[in-house]
Design a protein around this motif. Sequence first.
Motif, PDB file in Angstrom:
ATOM      1  N   UNK A  33       0.827  -1.204   0.000  1.00 48.39           N
ATOM      2  CA  UNK A  33       0.000   0.000   0.000  1.00 48.39           C
ATOM      3  C   UNK A  33       0.865   1.259   0.000  1.00 48.39           C
ATOM      4  N   UNK A  34       2.017   1.153   0.658  1.00 50.43           N
ATOM      5  CA  UNK A  34       2.912   2.301   0.709  1.00 50.43           C
ATOM      6  C   UNK A  34       3.549   2.579  -0.649  1.00 50.43           C
ATOM      7  N   UNK A  35       3.500   1.564  -1.535  1.00 51.13           N
ATOM      8  CA  UNK A  35       4.125   1.722  -2.846  1.00 51.13           C
ATOM      9  C   UNK A  35       3.112   1.872  -3.965  1.00 51.13           C
ATOM     10  N   UNK A  36       1.925   2.371  -3.628  1.00 51.41           N
ATOM     11  CA  UNK A  36       0.892   2.525  -4.647  1.00 51.41           C
ATOM     12  C   UNK A  36       1.249   3.589  -5.670  1.00 51.41           C
ATOM     13  N   UNK A  37       2.289   4.383  -5.406  1.00 55.81           N
ATOM     14  CA  UNK A  37       2.719   5.372  -6.398  1.00 55.81           C
ATOM     15  C   UNK A  37       3.730   4.767  -7.371  1.00 55.81           C
ATOM     16  N   UNK A  38       3.985   3.480  -7.258  1.00 62.21           N
ATOM     17  CA  UNK A  38       4.918   2.800  -8.164  1.00 62.21           C
ATOM     18  C   UNK A  38       4.383   2.847  -9.589  1.00 62.21           C
ATOM     19  N   UNK A  39       5.272   3.137 -10.568  1.00 58.99           N
ATOM     20  CA  UNK A  39       6.667   3.551 -10.398  1.00 58.99           C
ATOM     21  C   UNK A  39       6.788   5.070 -10.456  1.00 58.99           C
ATOM     22  N   UNK A  40       7.673   5.613  -9.682  1.00 57.24           N
ATOM     23  CA  UNK A  40       7.920   7.059  -9.725  1.00 57.24           C
ATOM     24  C   UNK A  40       9.327   7.393 -10.201  1.00 57.24           C
TER      25      UNK A  40
END
Length: 334
Positions: A33-40
């Motif tokens: 959930x903390x990496x839902x901005x993947x990929x940045x």
Amino acid sequence: MPHHPNHYASRRHALKSIVAAAAAGFGPWVSALANTDFPNRPVTLIVPWPPGGATDGVLRAVATAASKHLGQPIVIVNRPGAAGTVGPITMASTAKADGYTVSQVALSLLRMPYFQEVTYDPIKDFTYVIGMCGYTTGIVVRSDSPWMTWQDLVKHARAHPGTLSYASAGVGSSTHIAMEEISRAAGFQMLHVPLKGAAESIAALQGGHIDVMADATAWGPFVDSGKFRLLVTWGEKRTKRWPNVPTLRESGIDIVANAPYGLAGPKDMPPQIVAKLHSAFRSALKDPDYLTVAARYDQEEFYRSPEEFTQWAKEQYARQGQLIKELGLGKAAK
């Protein structure tokens, strides 16, 4: 009635406790959930073969297409060696499981443990993302060679055992194993010359350093230009590009070898990141520009979901061990 300040403090403390408990019990999910901005940032795709071959060309095309769906560039890094295993093995031992590094994985990754002591488990140390393609593979000779047909080559090889040489993509590679199967079935022996990839093999054949090249269709332009002669292909049916060239089955050898491959990351990649990568590359497999390049290299689709690709890897790991044992190769032969 207004609440006492201690009331809010106790609520905040309770909330922190719940979050901490959740993180402890559901670490991977919280991480996902903390990496839902993947990929940045850009994603690295390791190609474990030298530039210039069929795999390199197809993976560059699929990376370009997938980057449109990921919203970030996909950077190709060539890391050849050990029949296409150096790249994924290095990734598995050094890369973070954050989705920013993936590698092509071929059948050789599942075979290498049967040839030598290895530091990895081909199932447990990887997260299988997507099954992609299968090679069109065949046997070519120089156009000035005396062998006009596959039968001519077999006849000569039987009469002169161990004198003809063939190049493959390395010990334990799919071309190496298939050639050992073929030679056993056809009743001849050839000298194996392991090379790093198609570009080296093409140069060796052109220079007369080897007699035969067994590889995927990086040799295609040389066949089309008349410099090489294609004697036989290894698929289930004849190719669209060279419809006059027979298959092994048509030549009396009941072998089909298309060596499927796909992409994987390090172990324990969060499910949501796997899903994003899979979705982008799945879309890329339908991209017109990618399909043009795949057709140029005569690659057949081998789409598999993460679950299907993982299951395929498990089944092939067992099958390859049995095949290598039957051929008298690998650690069992030492």
